[in-house]
Design a protein around this motif. Structure first.
Motif, mmCIF file in Angstrom:
data_model
loop_
_atom_site.group_PDB
_atom_site.id
_atom_site.type_symbol
_atom_site.label_atom_id
_atom_site.label_comp_id
_atom_site.label_asym_id
_atom_site.label_seq_id
_atom_site.Cartn_x
_atom_site.Cartn_y
_atom_site.Cartn_z
ATOM 1 N N GLU A 117 55.933 31.361 37.883
ATOM 2 C CA GLU A 117 55.656 32.799 37.905
ATOM 3 C C GLU A 117 55.673 33.385 39.314
ATOM 4 O O GLU A 117 56.152 34.505 39.523
ATOM 5 N N ARG A 118 55.157 32.635 40.296
ATOM 6 C CA ARG A 118 54.941 33.191 41.634
ATOM 7 C C ARG A 118 55.818 32.580 42.717
ATOM 8 O O ARG A 118 55.871 33.100 43.832
ATOM 9 N N GLY A 119 56.475 31.475 42.404
ATOM 10 C CA GLY A 119 57.199 30.742 43.426
ATOM 11 C C GLY A 119 56.279 29.773 44.142
ATOM 12 O O GLY A 119 55.046 29.920 44.124
ATOM 13 N N TYR A 120 56.878 28.775 44.783
ATOM 14 C CA TYR A 120 56.078 27.755 45.460
ATOM 15 C C TYR A 120 55.226 28.360 46.571
ATOM 16 O O TYR A 120 54.020 28.106 46.662
ATOM 17 N N HIS A 121 55.844 29.163 47.420
ATOM 18 C CA HIS A 121 55.118 29.712 48.564
ATOM 19 C C HIS A 121 54.110 30.780 48.147
ATOM 20 O O HIS A 121 53.167 31.061 48.894
ATOM 21 N N GLY A 122 54.282 31.349 46.969
ATOM 22 C CA GLY A 122 53.334 32.345 46.487
ATOM 23 C C GLY A 122 52.192 31.758 45.678
ATOM 24 O O GLY A 122 51.334 32.504 45.186
ATOM 25 N N THR A 123 52.177 30.442 45.532
ATOM 26 C CA THR A 123 51.140 29.767 44.750
ATOM 27 C C THR A 123 50.243 28.963 45.678
ATOM 28 O O THR A 123 50.719 28.097 46.415
ATOM 29 N N SER A 124 48.963 29.241 45.647
ATOM 30 C CA SER A 124 48.018 28.516 46.498
ATOM 31 C C SER A 124 47.361 27.387 45.715
ATOM 32 O O SER A 124 47.292 27.411 44.484
ATOM 33 N N GLU A 149 63.513 25.501 43.700
ATOM 34 C CA GLU A 149 62.537 25.173 44.744
ATOM 35 C C GLU A 149 62.916 23.965 45.594
ATOM 36 O O GLU A 149 62.074 23.452 46.339
#
Length: 229
Positions: free
Chosen positions: A29-36, A117
């Protein structure tokens, strides 16, 4: 790397699977870099220390998702091809394409991460995933090579043909929805037929000038165009 399941038995395996599933959903949903890591821990109801117990870093999670998915994809397509081993390369290619499409639509989120990714991976995880990807592509390359050796396929560049198949078949997961006009197996057959219509020697037209034809026998008009008068 994940280790909680090995240390804690069934409960640990369930927790690890929950982390995996949450990470897949959030990265999709958010992408790797957008997921914490905090978001992943919150989604599973874990403290950060518990998350680190299973996956010390977000990179470990991504490597696990991509290697696990890639190995499952290889296994699924190899099994599909093995079931068609008594047939010729045309049917084995059909089985491989169907296996690829079924996997990408059934496990859409993991497949999307696999395809989008790779750039986020760091060494040595990237090298591992690339090696698995090359192993997977070799399944298709081997079928095409055998078909060319047997005089069944007419393909000017095997590597480009594999890249085309990967891109073409992977795209089905973007637009296909269950319950639509055609069942997925029929879509896979149509994709296979479209590829084979250009690859089969029988009745196939060459994709590049000089491939599969004797240009020395062409007429003067074919070689030089119509008269200028």
């Amino acid at each position: 790397m994940p280790g909680g399941a090995e240390r804690e038995g069934g409960r640990g395996a369930q927790t690890e699977r929950g982390i995996y599933d949450a990470a897949v959903r959030l990265i999709y949903e958010r992408g790797y870099h957008g997921t914490s890591q905090r978001a992943i821990a919150d989604a599973v109801g874990l403290q950060m220390s518990s998350l680190y117990h299973y996956f010390p870093s977000k990179q470990d999670l991504l490597v696990d998702i991509m290697t696990r998915s890639m190995r499952d994809l290889i296994s699924a397509v190899e099994q599909a091809v093995a079931q068609a081993k008594s047939y010729g390369p045309e049917q084995r290619l059909r089985a491989a394409i169907q296996g690829h499409i079924l996997f990408h639509t059934d496990r859409r989120q993991e497949a999307f991460i696999l395809d989008s990714e790779l750039r986020a991976l760091e060494p040595p995880g990237r090298e591992l995933v690339v090696k698995l990807r090359d192993q997977y592509e070799q399944i298709f390359a081997g079928i095409l090579q055998q078909g060319m050796a047997e005089g069944v396929f007419q393909i000017p560049d095997r590597k480009i043909a594999v890249f085309m198949l990967m891109a073409m078949c992977t795209g089905v997961a973007i637009w296909y929805r269950p319950g639509g006009r055609l069942p997925l197996e029929t879509v896979a057959d149509i994709y296979t037929d479209l590829f084979l219509s250009g690859a089969l020697v029988s009745g196939a037209r060459p994709l590049l000038p000089g491939i599969g034809q004797d240009t020395s026998r062409s007429s003067s008009r074919e070689r030089h165009g119509p008269p200028l008068t």
